[in-house]
Design a protein around this motif. Structure first.
Motif, PDB file in Angstrom:
ATOM      1  N   ILE A 129       0.865  -1.178   0.000  1.00  0.00           N
ATOM      2  CA  ILE A 129       0.000   0.000   0.000  1.00  0.00           C
ATOM      3  C   ILE A 129       0.903   1.229   0.000  1.00  0.00           C
ATOM      4  CG2 ILE A 129      -1.731   1.329   1.249  1.00  0.00           C
ATOM      5  CD1 ILE A 129      -2.710  -1.365   2.428  1.00  0.00           C
ATOM      6  N   GLU A 130       0.742   2.053  -1.023  1.00  0.00           N
ATOM      7  CA  GLU A 130       1.462   3.320  -1.104  1.00  0.00           C
ATOM      8  C   GLU A 130       0.429   4.430  -0.917  1.00  0.00           C
ATOM      9  OE1 GLU A 130       4.548   3.008  -4.547  1.00  0.00           O
ATOM     10  OE2 GLU A 130       2.873   1.623  -4.973  1.00  0.00           O
ATOM     11  N   ASP A 131       0.663   5.282   0.056  1.00  0.00           N
ATOM     12  CA  ASP A 131      -0.297   6.337   0.376  1.00  0.00           C
ATOM     13  C   ASP A 131       0.402   7.682   0.311  1.00  0.00           C
ATOM     14  OD1 ASP A 131      -2.365   7.912   1.279  1.00  0.00           O
ATOM     15  OD2 ASP A 131      -2.688   6.800   3.135  1.00  0.00           O
ATOM     16  N   ARG A 132      -0.039   8.506  -0.605  1.00  0.00           N
ATOM     17  CA  ARG A 132       0.449   9.879  -0.734  1.00  0.00           C
ATOM     18  C   ARG A 132      -0.611  10.767  -0.079  1.00  0.00           C
ATOM     19  NH1 ARG A 132       4.857  12.310  -1.325  1.00  0.00           N
ATOM     20  NH2 ARG A 132       5.480  11.059  -3.094  1.00  0.00           N
ATOM     21  N   VAL A 133      -0.281  11.312   1.080  1.00  0.00           N
ATOM     22  CA  VAL A 133      -1.211  12.154   1.837  1.00  0.00           C
ATOM     23  C   VAL A 133      -0.823  13.612   1.642  1.00  0.00           C
ATOM     24  CG1 VAL A 133      -2.116  12.698   4.123  1.00  0.00           C
ATOM     25  CG2 VAL A 133      -1.599  10.336   3.538  1.00  0.00           C
ATOM     26  N   PHE A 134      -1.806  14.451   1.397  1.00  0.00           N
ATOM     27  CA  PHE A 134      -1.581  15.876   1.191  1.00  0.00           C
ATOM     28  C   PHE A 134      -2.091  16.652   2.405  1.00  0.00           C
ATOM     29  CE2 PHE A 134      -2.108  13.791  -2.866  1.00  0.00           C
ATOM     30  CZ  PHE A 134      -0.988  14.216  -3.560  1.00  0.00           C
ATOM     31  N   VAL A 135      -1.221  17.461   2.991  1.00  0.00           N
ATOM     32  CA  VAL A 135      -1.601  18.313   4.111  1.00  0.00           C
ATOM     33  C   VAL A 135      -1.154  19.740   3.808  1.00  0.00           C
ATOM     34  CG1 VAL A 135      -1.554  16.454   5.814  1.00  0.00           C
ATOM     35  CG2 VAL A 135       0.505  17.791   5.429  1.00  0.00           C
ATOM     36  N   SER A 136      -1.922  20.707   4.300  1.00  0.00           N
ATOM     37  CA  SER A 136      -1.627  22.115   4.023  1.00  0.00           C
ATOM     38  C   SER A 136      -0.524  22.670   4.911  1.00  0.00           C
ATOM     39  CB  SER A 136      -2.890  22.963   4.209  1.00  0.00           C
ATOM     40  OG  SER A 136      -3.864  22.583   3.278  1.00  0.00           O
ATOM     41  N   ASN A 137      -0.490  22.213   6.171  1.00  0.00           N
ATOM     42  CA  ASN A 137       0.484  22.757   7.119  1.00  0.00           C
ATOM     43  C   ASN A 137       0.698  21.749   8.242  1.00  0.00           C
ATOM     44  OD1 ASN A 137      -1.582  23.232   9.223  1.00  0.00           O
ATOM     45  ND2 ASN A 137      -2.324  24.772   7.762  1.00  0.00           N
ATOM     46  N   VAL A 138       1.602  22.075   9.157  1.00  0.00           N
ATOM     47  CA  VAL A 138       1.931  21.138  10.232  1.00  0.00           C
ATOM     48  C   VAL A 138       0.740  20.837  11.128  1.00  0.00           C
ATOM     49  CG1 VAL A 138       4.395  21.623  10.246  1.00  0.00           C
ATOM     50  CG2 VAL A 138       2.884  22.956  11.713  1.00  0.00           C
ATOM     51  N   ASN A 139      -0.220  21.721  11.207  1.00  0.00           N
ATOM     52  CA  ASN A 139      -1.406  21.485  12.040  1.00  0.00           C
ATOM     53  C   ASN A 139      -2.282  20.363  11.488  1.00  0.00           C
ATOM     54  OD1 ASN A 139      -0.674  23.545  13.822  1.00  0.00           O
ATOM     55  ND2 ASN A 139      -1.727  25.087  12.578  1.00  0.00           N
ATOM     56  N   GLU A 140      -2.078  19.995  10.226  1.00  0.00           N
ATOM     57  CA  GLU A 140      -2.854  18.917   9.612  1.00  0.00           C
ATOM     58  C   GLU A 140      -2.091  17.593   9.546  1.00  0.00           C
ATOM     59  OE1 GLU A 140      -5.692  21.511   6.610  1.00  0.00           O
ATOM     60  OE2 GLU A 140      -4.122  20.254   5.767  1.00  0.00           O
ATOM     61  N   LEU A 141      -0.946  17.514  10.177  1.00  0.00           N
ATOM     62  CA  LEU A 141      -0.175  16.268  10.143  1.00  0.00           C
ATOM     63  C   LEU A 141      -0.940  15.096  10.751  1.00  0.00           C
ATOM     64  CD1 LEU A 141       3.495  17.364  10.884  1.00  0.00           C
ATOM     65  CD2 LEU A 141       2.571  16.394   8.770  1.00  0.00           C
ATOM     66  N   ASP A 142      -1.909  15.375  11.606  1.00  0.00           N
ATOM     67  CA  ASP A 142      -2.709  14.284  12.179  1.00  0.00           C
ATOM     68  C   ASP A 142      -3.447  13.502  11.096  1.00  0.00           C
ATOM     69  OD1 ASP A 142      -4.365  16.564  11.782  1.00  0.00           O
ATOM     70  OD2 ASP A 142      -5.816  15.816  13.241  1.00  0.00           O
ATOM     71  N   ILE A 143      -3.705  14.121   9.941  1.00  0.00           N
ATOM     72  CA  ILE A 143      -4.319  13.402   8.814  1.00  0.00           C
ATOM     73  C   ILE A 143      -3.385  12.273   8.380  1.00  0.00           C
ATOM     74  CG2 ILE A 143      -5.047  13.575   6.402  1.00  0.00           C
ATOM     75  CD1 ILE A 143      -5.859  16.502   7.024  1.00  0.00           C
ATOM     76  N   ALA A 144      -2.115  12.594   8.171  1.00  0.00           N
ATOM     77  CA  ALA A 144      -1.138  11.585   7.746  1.00  0.00           C
ATOM     78  C   ALA A 144      -0.929  10.539   8.829  1.00  0.00           C
ATOM     79  CB  ALA A 144       0.189  12.257   7.382  1.00  0.00           C
ATOM     80  N   PHE A 145      -0.820  10.962  10.078  1.00  0.00           N
ATOM     81  CA  PHE A 145      -0.614  10.007  11.172  1.00  0.00           C
ATOM     82  C   PHE A 145      -1.801   9.062  11.308  1.00  0.00           C
ATOM     83  CE2 PHE A 145       2.067  13.539  13.237  1.00  0.00           C
ATOM     84  CZ  PHE A 145       3.188  13.147  12.535  1.00  0.00           C
ATOM     85  N   GLY A 146      -3.000   9.594  11.151  1.00  0.00           N
ATOM     86  CA  GLY A 146      -4.200   8.757  11.217  1.00  0.00           C
ATOM     87  C   GLY A 146      -4.228   7.728  10.105  1.00  0.00           C
ATOM     88  N   CYS A 147      -3.833   8.144   8.900  1.00  0.00           N
ATOM     89  CA  CYS A 147      -3.775   7.205   7.776  1.00  0.00           C
ATOM     90  C   CYS A 147      -2.739   6.120   8.045  1.00  0.00           C
ATOM     91  CB  CYS A 147      -3.452   7.941   6.479  1.00  0.00           C
ATOM     92  SG  CYS A 147      -4.823   8.918   5.816  1.00  0.00           S
TER      93      CYS A 147
END
Length: 147
Positions: free
Chosen positions: A107-125
């Motif tokens: 599984i390759e996941d390219r996660v896009f976040v706008s700023n460091v405050n959205e890093l929880d999106i990547a961590f959750g994935c």
């Protein structure tokens, strides 16, 4: 956009590629071993609907996505994790059989976040993919549902 490295997860399944593929790529998605009411339209441009209840302590969590491509027994690629400004995760699942009749899933996941405050999106994935592969392994190899 904040540039973060693509995440990669690899798991070996002691099962033929046909069984492994159909466990991941089917109209009901990852039910009953990971999701609760997931649906996938199995064609390019098709919709994906994600729904969890058991893994979220009874709270219903939903999301949607779009199928990018499906190459039977090889690749399923899709967008998901809908956010205010569009999908935040592009996922490519690759299936490869081996001489022992087992299957490697990457599984390759390219996660896009706008700023460091959205890093929880990547961590959750990242957390979710690890959990999903563990639950899939128990289900595919032993027929056990752990949730």
């Amino acid at each position: 956009m904040l540039r973060i490295p693509e995440m990669e997860f690899i798991e070996y399944f002691n099962a033929p590629i046909e069984k492994t593929w159909t466990t991941f790529v089917n109209h009901c998605g990852w039910d009953p071993w990971f999701t609760d009411g997931m649906k996938i339209d199995l064609y390019e441009g098709g919709q994906i609907y994600f729904r969890w209840k058991r893994l979220t302590q009874g709270q219903i969590v939903e999301d949607k996505g779009i199928v990018i491509s499906i190459i039977p027994h090889k690749i399923m690629e899709f967008w998901w994790y809908e956010y205010d400004d569009g999908y935040r995760s592009r996922v490519k699942m690759t299936f490869q059989s081996d001489a022992a009749r087992g299957t490697w899933v990457k599984i390759e996941d390219r996660v896009f976040v706008s700023n460091v405050n959205e890093l929880d999106i990547a961590f959750g994935c990242a957390f979710g993919w690890g959990q999903m592969l563990c639950l899939a392994k128990a289900y595919i190899e032993k027929g056990v549902i752990l949730i």
